[in-house]
Enzyme design. Sequence first.
Site, PDB file in Angstrom:
ATOM      1  N   CYS A 126      19.018  38.032 -28.976  1.00 25.73           N
ATOM      2  CA  CYS A 126      19.265  36.632 -28.593  1.00 25.73           C
ATOM      3  C   CYS A 126      19.076  36.469 -27.089  1.00 25.73           C
ATOM      4  CB  CYS A 126      20.689  36.239 -29.000  1.00 25.73           C
ATOM      5  SG  CYS A 126      21.171  34.564 -28.522  1.00 25.73           S
ATOM      6  N   CYS A 150      24.313  35.737 -24.055  1.00 21.01           N
ATOM      7  CA  CYS A 150      23.738  37.065 -24.274  1.00 21.01           C
ATOM      8  C   CYS A 150      22.963  37.571 -23.059  1.00 21.01           C
ATOM      9  CB  CYS A 150      22.845  37.045 -25.516  1.00 21.01           C
ATOM     10  SG  CYS A 150      23.790  36.894 -27.061  1.00 21.01           S
ATOM     11  N   ASP A 166      29.675  10.743 -39.818  1.00 22.90           N
ATOM     12  CA  ASP A 166      30.215  10.812 -41.163  1.00 22.90           C
ATOM     13  C   ASP A 166      31.160   9.627 -41.359  1.00 22.90           C
ATOM     14  OD1 ASP A 166      31.041  11.543 -43.653  1.00 22.90           O
ATOM     15  OD2 ASP A 166      32.007  13.408 -43.040  1.00 22.90           O
ATOM     16  N   HIS A 206      26.906  30.799 -27.698  1.00 22.17           N
ATOM     17  CA  HIS A 206      26.113  31.762 -28.473  1.00 22.17           C
ATOM     18  C   HIS A 206      25.964  31.324 -29.929  1.00 22.17           C
ATOM     19  CE1 HIS A 206      24.459  35.242 -30.372  1.00 22.17           C
ATOM     20  NE2 HIS A 206      25.445  35.154 -31.251  1.00 22.17           N
ATOM     21  N   CYS A 249      20.194  33.591 -25.456  1.00 20.62           N
ATOM     22  CA  CYS A 249      21.045  32.488 -25.001  1.00 20.62           C
ATOM     23  C   CYS A 249      21.735  32.855 -23.689  1.00 20.62           C
ATOM     24  CB  CYS A 249      22.074  32.124 -26.074  1.00 20.62           C
ATOM     25  SG  CYS A 249      23.493  33.259 -26.182  1.00 20.62           S
ATOM     26  N   ASP A 274      25.259  20.145 -41.354  1.00 23.71           N
ATOM     27  CA  ASP A 274      26.294  20.140 -40.321  1.00 23.71           C
ATOM     28  C   ASP A 274      27.421  21.032 -40.803  1.00 23.71           C
ATOM     29  OD1 ASP A 274      29.079  18.457 -40.845  1.00 23.71           O
ATOM     30  OD2 ASP A 274      27.467  17.923 -42.220  1.00 23.71           O
TER      31      ASP A 274
END
Length: 383
Positions: free
Chosen positions: A311, A316, A100, A342, A313, A273
């Site tokens: 989930c 998890c 940015d 997560h 991940c 974003d």
Amino acid sequence: MLNDHDSAASPFTVLGRSSQCAARRGELRTAHGTVQTPVFMPVGTQATVKGVMPESLWELGAEIILGNTYHLYLRPGHRLIKKLGGLHRFMNWSGPILTDSGGFQIFSLQQLAKITEEGASFKSHIDGSAFFLSPESAVAVQQDLGTDIMMCLDTCIPYPASYREAEAATSLTGRWAARSRAAQGERDRLLFGIIQGGMYRDLRLRSLETMVEIGFDGYAIGGLSVGEPEELMYEICETTAAGMPRDQARYLMGVGTPRNLVEAVKRGIDMFDCVMPTRNARNGMLFTSRGRLVIKNARYHDDPRPPDEECDCYTCRHYSRAYLRHLYLAREILASVLMTIHNLSYYTGLMAAMRQAIEQDRFLEFYRDFISRQQPDDRPAAD
């Protein structure tokens, strides 16, 4: 799958479109790899995504990350980063990086900044020292960083703002955009123009026309999620996206919640974003397939379930809500790490699910299912 690649010069290719809405599936080619869209970019403001190792970012599905020109310009300095091999080597991230330009940060620190035709004079929020960014120097800083996608310096418009204020700021953004493109020189990296206009439809379309006339590698919608009602944000997003070039990437800056992302993809946006998944993780809020979960709530003190039972991940697979609550209340650093993993996994998984739904031309089915599964926010309880 169609191949909607109208311009040989465009780094973006539309691979498929929903027959039910404006959602689209594409890919964006950069110097450090091709990004599949729709995509969410984790925010690495200070050359790091807070709480996550670069290797973990790859594992959780991140394809591109965001850095910030303003912050890296102030500390440690773009020249040092260039001397040490560029931003990719500096932070050990080999994938694409978008930076940015710093316009939003200058907007956020208005009490420390002065905007003129030449650029933005401002005082560092770190030590008060004086700095100046022009459209030309913002491009030069990003070139020194070695970023894949550079953003033009723009003037963000607050909400509410009068028509006169919004018109003046939008015109200045247009003039700065032309100077940014002229300053780019060799076009070995991508440069995106930013569409402003506040909450005024005609100014948005005027800004869009200006940006397209200058000609960029992609186009961003800036100045949303600055305090306006969500329905107004969606209205401006839809109006603007409908007029944006078909064969180039569309980026909605600084947005937002999972619902915001789904709504914006439905309206034709490709890139996003936001600090929300990382910041909220550090503050104990988890995003799940059923809505938000506030880990400090007393109801989780002995809850053996993972944060999100749907989930897979790392967090998890290995940890319970009870353990995360314990870590958070004990102010252990691991709480932020695990919850950030997560939340980012949830965001990248959400984008992957939307890509698949578009490919299979069932996006509206996905959309309706997503909305129906969102439970009311899990408000913090008085522990």
